[in-house]
Design a protein around this motif. Structure first.
Motif, PDB file in Angstrom:
ATOM      1  N   ALA A 244       0.455   7.031  -6.756  1.00 50.86           N
ATOM      2  CA  ALA A 244      -0.930   7.394  -7.051  1.00 50.86           C
ATOM      3  C   ALA A 244      -1.036   8.467  -8.126  1.00 50.86           C
ATOM      4  N   GLY A 245      -0.030   9.332  -8.253  1.00 50.50           N
ATOM      5  CA  GLY A 245      -0.080  10.394  -9.260  1.00 50.50           C
ATOM      6  C   GLY A 245       0.447   9.992 -10.617  1.00 50.50           C
ATOM      7  N   ASP A 246       0.970   8.776 -10.745  1.00 49.85           N
ATOM      8  CA  ASP A 246       1.506   8.334 -12.030  1.00 49.85           C
ATOM      9  C   ASP A 246       0.391   8.017 -13.014  1.00 49.85           C
TER      10      ASP A 246
ATOM     11  N   GLU B 177       0.832  -1.210   0.000  1.00 50.13           N
ATOM     12  CA  GLU B 177       0.000   0.000   0.000  1.00 50.13           C
ATOM     13  C   GLU B 177       0.864   1.258   0.000  1.00 50.13           C
TER      14      GLU B 177
ATOM     15  N   LEU C 285      -3.001  -3.696  -6.675  1.00 53.67           N
ATOM     16  CA  LEU C 285      -3.003  -2.266  -6.353  1.00 53.67           C
ATOM     17  C   LEU C 285      -2.407  -1.398  -7.452  1.00 53.67           C
ATOM     18  N   LEU C 286      -1.423  -1.915  -8.179  1.00 58.87           N
ATOM     19  CA  LEU C 286      -0.794  -1.127  -9.237  1.00 58.87           C
ATOM     20  C   LEU C 286      -1.387  -1.417 -10.614  1.00 58.87           C
TER      21      LEU C 286
ATOM     22  N   LEU D 118      -2.749   1.133 -13.129  1.00 65.18           N
ATOM     23  CA  LEU D 118      -1.809   1.998 -13.840  1.00 65.18           C
ATOM     24  C   LEU D 118      -1.145   1.293 -15.026  1.00 65.18           C
TER      25      LEU D 118
ATOM     26  N   ALA E 211       1.925   1.754  -3.574  1.00 66.44           N
ATOM     27  CA  ALA E 211       0.793   2.218  -4.376  1.00 66.44           C
ATOM     28  C   ALA E 211       0.482   3.686  -4.093  1.00 66.44           C
ATOM     29  N   ALA E 212       0.567   4.091  -2.825  1.00 67.55           N
ATOM     30  CA  ALA E 212       0.286   5.486  -2.476  1.00 67.55           C
ATOM     31  C   ALA E 212       1.312   6.420  -3.095  1.00 67.55           C
TER      32      ALA E 212
END
Length: 266
Positions: free
Chosen positions: A69-71, A62, A112-113, A116, A65-66
């Motif tokens: 988050a902006g990618d 996590e 989680l990823l 993206l 992933a955090a």
């Protein structure tokens, strides 16, 4: 150039992969468990994003992933974190450590990823020929509703092999569920790393006498991460080969996925 997330990047094979991908101009997000090694790698590769996170637990994944988050996109996700212990050990969440690192961590990372990773993106899971049979011989089987070995069942080689079989079943099931991705698993060879540093020194030295360098071990991972012609499946270094018969059991893979989902989100 591609944006590459490399889990297990701060030592051994992972560090060599990171150095080579950086030299080739890729944008790198590098993750390792040890904070000191992460700092050292950040100094070596100043253009990369390097973070320390323990992916054997949900909080570590996590955290990654955090940070991302902006990618907008991840072109390649490499799950390379590895462990091998002579005695039974658990993650901070109470899961046997081989299963936590080799199977739960990649499952959670993809979960989680994955948003993206665009169609055409690539997932590379570093696996092992040990998924076929442990070093001491024998057959590798899984109980899909009970993946983790307990203290009384632990065998350092068989437990390792079971975790790699679970990861390979996950690899194939992920490809079935996400046919728009290119999902591969790779055995990089027997490589001289510190993976077995907790084992007796003479035992490690005997294995290392026949092992590849970390530079050699990194080569097939780099190729599978970047080569346009790399197709889905399992690779023994550079060669696409058939994995063990049980690894193609689709019903088993679905049941392992269900158990994994429960473990990973509990």
């Amino acid at each position: 150039m591609s944006t590459v997330v490399l889990i297990g990047a701060t030592s051994g094979i992972g560090r060599r992969v990171a150095e080579r991908l950086a030299a080739d101009g890729h944008r790198l997000i590098l993750v390792g468990r040890d904070p000191a090694r992460a700092v050292a790698l950040a100094k070596k590769l100043p253009d990369a994003i390097v973070m320390a996170a323990d992916v054997s637990v949900s909080g570590g994944v996590e955290q990654v992933a955090a940070a991302l988050a902006g990618d907008e996109r991840i072109d390649v996700l490499i799950n390379n974190a590895g462990v091998m212990t002579p005695t039974y050990q658990e993650s901070a969440e109470g899961v046997e450590l081989n299963l936590a690192v080799h199977h739960l961590a990649p499952w959670r990372t993809v979960a989680l990823l994955g948003p993206l990773v665009p169609p055409g993106g690539r997932i590379v899971n570093v696996n092992s020929e040990g998924h076929r049979s442990p070093m001491r011989g024998g057959v590798v089987r899984l109980e899909p509703e009970r993946l983790a070995d307990g203290p009384g069942e632990f065998d350092p080689f068989l437990t390792y092999s079971r975790s790699k079989l679970a990861n390979l079943l996950f690899t194939y099931e992920l490809q079935r569920r996400r046919p728009d991705w290119n999902v591969v698993a790779v055995h990089p060879g027997m490589v001289r790393t510190d993976l077995g540093r907790q084992f007796p020194r003479l035992q490690v030295a005997a294995i290392h006498a026949f092992a590849l360098s970390t530079h050699k071990g990194a080569e097939p991972i780099i190729q599978l991460a970047t080569a346009a012609e790399a197709s889905t499946g399992y690779y023994n270094r550079f060669n696409k080969v058939r994995s063990s018969p049980i690894s193609y059991d689709e019903d088993l893979a679905r049941r392992v996925w269900s158990t994994t989902e429960h473990l990973a989100t509990a």
